[in-house]
Design an enzyme around this catalytic site. Structure first.
Site, PDB file in Angstrom:
ATOM      1  N   GLY A 189      -1.112  -5.577   4.275  1.00  0.00           N
ATOM      2  CA  GLY A 189      -1.073  -4.766   3.889  1.00  0.00           C
ATOM      3  C   GLY A 189      -0.820  -3.991   2.641  1.00  0.00           C
ATOM      4  CB  CYS A 190       1.241  -0.891   2.176  1.00  0.00           C
ATOM      5  SG  CYS A 190      -0.561  -0.101   3.417  1.00  0.00           S
ATOM      6  CG  ASN A 191       2.938  -6.065   1.841  1.00  0.00           C
ATOM      7  OD1 ASN A 191       2.882  -5.869   2.801  1.00  0.00           O
ATOM      8  ND2 ASN A 191       3.456  -7.294   1.288  1.00  0.00           N
ATOM      9  CB  ALA A 192      -1.247  -6.856   0.318  1.00  0.00           C
ATOM     10  CG  MET A 197       8.168  -0.273  -0.004  1.00  0.00           C
ATOM     11  SD  MET A 197       7.048   1.039  -1.137  1.00  0.00           S
ATOM     12  CE  MET A 197       6.846   2.598  -0.216  1.00  0.00           C
TER      13      MET A 197
END
Length: 345
Positions: A128-131, A332
């Site tokens: 996801g966006c934190n990756a 995040m």
């Protein structure tokens, strides 16, 4: 570093009108989210003149084709930026959450670009966006163990290939937010005899803060009713992030002697207006502190794992950082998690 987006850019009104959306509740979601434009890969028009419905197979093909094209462009721009050649790449890490491929983008880019077959590689898929920061942690670890050798991280997110269009408010929030983009960043630890100072910041440390009680707040899973994957975003996400962001930053800075006020530069994931506002308020940051994050949100939307690199590119081009400055990188995403990194110039 280098970034790339699809050539087609749409205002939020363009998207609403293209899909024939007249519901005022949905139009309000699109038009009041602090996003002006997004680069998207929309399907060709159907018999009624509106974009045709796409099957999961068609979406996966879009993920592959759009992603590979953007990844190639971002990689080439990154190498040009640092004066390196394809033959210099020793480690390639590709990050994506908008589709599942085997072999992954790392193998496809090595073949497509003609990168050396001895190049070591890693694919980070589905985080996801934190990756982006999770992957950068791994890339910096490899670089530290191979001084002087070039590692590349390439975030590739074709968010146009990961959507459900059903007219609900839940899906409309997601559909109003994400854009397509790729960002590549080069990482190299100084080798023996190569200790000259670089204008790029040093990666000093990483930290994670996982909010396990909110594990279901952000999900990308199979939707039986539509026969495709869809993204779920809990409306409480901004408040969950805001309530935990101070702890996440304190954990990052623990033992360094630094406080939040000592951080000169904030490079934050463009997760949405409410998320950015929640972070800013809870950390006591000014609008100027998050100007690059809000600028990326305005011009591109949420670019998932590569968003923070688009913001970092703006900070770099601004040339505001000077030797002795410290910065925090922050992403995040699902887990729920707040990932951070401390950098120093």
């Amino acid at each position: 570093m280098g970034t790339a987006v699809p050539p087609a850019s749409y205002t939020q009104k363009d998207v609403l009108d293209t899909f024939g959306i007249t519901d005022q509740r949905i139009r309000s979601i699109f038009l009041r989210g602090a996003i002006e434009r997004r680069n998207l890969t929309l399907p060709p028009p159907g018999p009624d003149g509106r974009p045709a419905a796409e099957t999961q197979s068609e979406l996966l093909r879009k993920h592959t084709e759009t992603g590979l094209r953007m990844g190639r462009e971002a990689t080439e721009r990154c190498l040009k930026d640092i004066g390196a050649a394809l033959a210099d790449i020793r480690y390639l890490c590709c990050v994506t959450s908008t589709g599942f491929l085997t072999p992954g983008f790392s193998a496809l880019l090595i073949k497509d670009l003609g990168i050396e077959q001895s190049c070591q590689r890693l694919d980070v898929v589905g985080m996801g966006c934190n990756a982006g920061l999770n992957a950068l942690n791994a890339v910096s670890g490899w670089a530290a163990g191979h001084p002087g050798e070039l590692a590349l991280m390439v975030c590739i997110e074709a968010c146009s290939a990961a959507y459900v269009f059903d007219g609900t408010l839940r899906s409309s929030v997601v559909n109003s937010l994400f854009g397509d983009g790729s960002a590549a960043v080069a990482v190299r630890a100084p080798g023996r005899g190569r200790e000259q100072r670089s204008p790029a910041p040093a990666l000093l440390r990483f930290s994670s803060h996982i909010i396990s009680e909110a594990v279901d707040a952000m999900r990308y899973d199979w939707d039986e009713s539509h026969g495709k994957f869809s993204f779920y975003l809990d409306p409480e996400v901004p408040y969950v992030v805001g309530a935990n962001v101070e702890t996440a930053v304190q954990r990052l800075l623990e033992g360094t002697g630094l406080r939040t006020g000592d951080i000169a530069h904030w490079v934050v994931h463009s997760g949405g207006k409410k998320v950015i506002d929640s972070i800013r308020v809870n950390l006591g940051l000014s609008r100027h502190d998050v100007r690059h994050t809000t600028g990326v949100l305005r011009d591109h939307g949420n670019l998932s794992s590569g968003s923070f690199l688009f913001s970092y590119e703006r900070l770099r081009d601004e040339r505001a950082a000077v030797p002795g400055d410290f910065g925090v990188l922050m992403t995040m995403g699902p887990g729920s998690t707040i990932e951070t990194a401390l950098v120093g110039w």
